[in-house]
Design a protein around this motif. Structure first.
Motif, PDB file in Angstrom:
ATOM      1  N   THR A  51       4.022   1.472  -1.052  1.00 58.42           N
ATOM      2  CA  THR A  51       4.714   1.563  -2.344  1.00 58.42           C
ATOM      3  C   THR A  51       3.795   2.226  -3.375  1.00 58.42           C
ATOM      4  O   THR A  51       4.229   3.063  -4.176  1.00 58.42           O
ATOM      5  CB  THR A  51       5.102   0.152  -2.850  1.00 58.42           C
ATOM      6  OG1 THR A  51       5.856  -0.495  -1.829  1.00 58.42           O
ATOM      7  CG2 THR A  51       5.934   0.225  -4.119  1.00 58.42           C
ATOM      8  N   GLY A  52       2.516   1.864  -3.340  1.00 58.45           N
ATOM      9  CA  GLY A  52       1.538   2.466  -4.257  1.00 58.45           C
ATOM     10  C   GLY A  52       1.501   3.974  -4.115  1.00 58.45           C
ATOM     11  O   GLY A  52       1.557   4.712  -5.100  1.00 58.45           O
ATOM     12  N   TRP A  53       1.448   4.462  -2.874  1.00 57.85           N
ATOM     13  CA  TRP A  53       1.374   5.914  -2.658  1.00 57.85           C
ATOM     14  C   TRP A  53       2.689   6.600  -3.009  1.00 57.85           C
ATOM     15  O   TRP A  53       2.698   7.716  -3.516  1.00 57.85           O
ATOM     16  CB  TRP A  53       0.941   6.236  -1.216  1.00 57.85           C
ATOM     17  CG  TRP A  53      -0.528   6.039  -1.034  1.00 57.85           C
ATOM     18  CD1 TRP A  53      -1.139   5.005  -0.384  1.00 57.85           C
ATOM     19  CD2 TRP A  53      -1.587   6.853  -1.551  1.00 57.85           C
ATOM     20  NE1 TRP A  53      -2.505   5.139  -0.459  1.00 57.85           N
ATOM     21  CE2 TRP A  53      -2.808   6.263  -1.164  1.00 57.85           C
ATOM     22  CE3 TRP A  53      -1.621   8.031  -2.307  1.00 57.85           C
ATOM     23  CZ2 TRP A  53      -4.053   6.809  -1.501  1.00 57.85           C
ATOM     24  CZ3 TRP A  53      -2.854   8.577  -2.636  1.00 57.85           C
ATOM     25  CH2 TRP A  53      -4.047   7.964  -2.241  1.00 57.85           C
TER      26      TRP A  53
ATOM     27  N   ILE B 187       0.841  -1.199   0.000  1.00 60.89           N
ATOM     28  CA  ILE B 187       0.000   0.000   0.000  1.00 60.89           C
ATOM     29  C   ILE B 187       0.881   1.256   0.000  1.00 60.89           C
ATOM     30  O   ILE B 187       0.637   2.206  -0.750  1.00 60.89           O
ATOM     31  CB  ILE B 187      -0.969  -0.022   1.207  1.00 60.89           C
ATOM     32  CG1 ILE B 187      -2.012  -1.128   0.980  1.00 60.89           C
ATOM     33  CG2 ILE B 187      -1.632   1.334   1.405  1.00 60.89           C
ATOM     34  CD1 ILE B 187      -2.943  -1.367   2.149  1.00 60.89           C
TER      35      ILE B 187
END
Lengths: 96, 96
Positions: B21-23, B19
């Motif tokens: 890494t996504g942001w 999560i």
């Protein structure tokens, strides 16, 4: 203990509703502007992968709120991802 | 029980990392393109509010992964929101 249980229920449901409202708003905004190019597709892929792990985590600890929020979040993110693919393709076609 | 504990640890850490890494990818993309106008500010406001409730939930159930993931997610979303405000303002200035 009873109050704690009720508090957790309220917290879990409210947190879930807020997160889902956020994604629905994003879908609505994308639908209106027909553009989602600024959103990283990796944001949605990574968060979805994370949400799948949270889902497994929720199943193991038998937490219905973690399970519910993550299933719905995954579905909504898949919708945003599909919309983004469509709009990105449309925008490329229009530029040629 | 020991294996379950280890599995939960691995799941919790992996989900958190994915999560986040996504942001971070979203922050990087926004920084590169200097544009975040397609992202709904309500997405980040609602998800942050939801994450604050998850945080309280995590504190009550003493779940270190829920706590850690949500604190970091809130910080990263605040960064995206601040960048979006900046870029939106710049883009308006350029249009005038």
């Amino acid at each position: 203990m009873e109050i704690d249980g009720m508090l957790l229920t309220i917290l879990g449901i409210s947190a879930g509703i807020l997160i889902l409202t956020g994604w629905i708003e994003q879908i609505y905004k994308g639908y209106k502007t027909k553009s989602l190019k600024d959103i990283s597709k990796f944001l949605m892929i990574f968060i979805s992968a994370g949400a799948i792990l949270w889902l497994i985590y929720g199943v193991i600890v038998s937490d219905v709120f973690i399970i519910g929020t993550n299933i719905t979040a995954i579905v909504l993110m898949m919708i945003v991802l599909a919309m983004k693919r469509n709009y990105d393709r449309l925008s490329k076609t229009n530029q040629i």
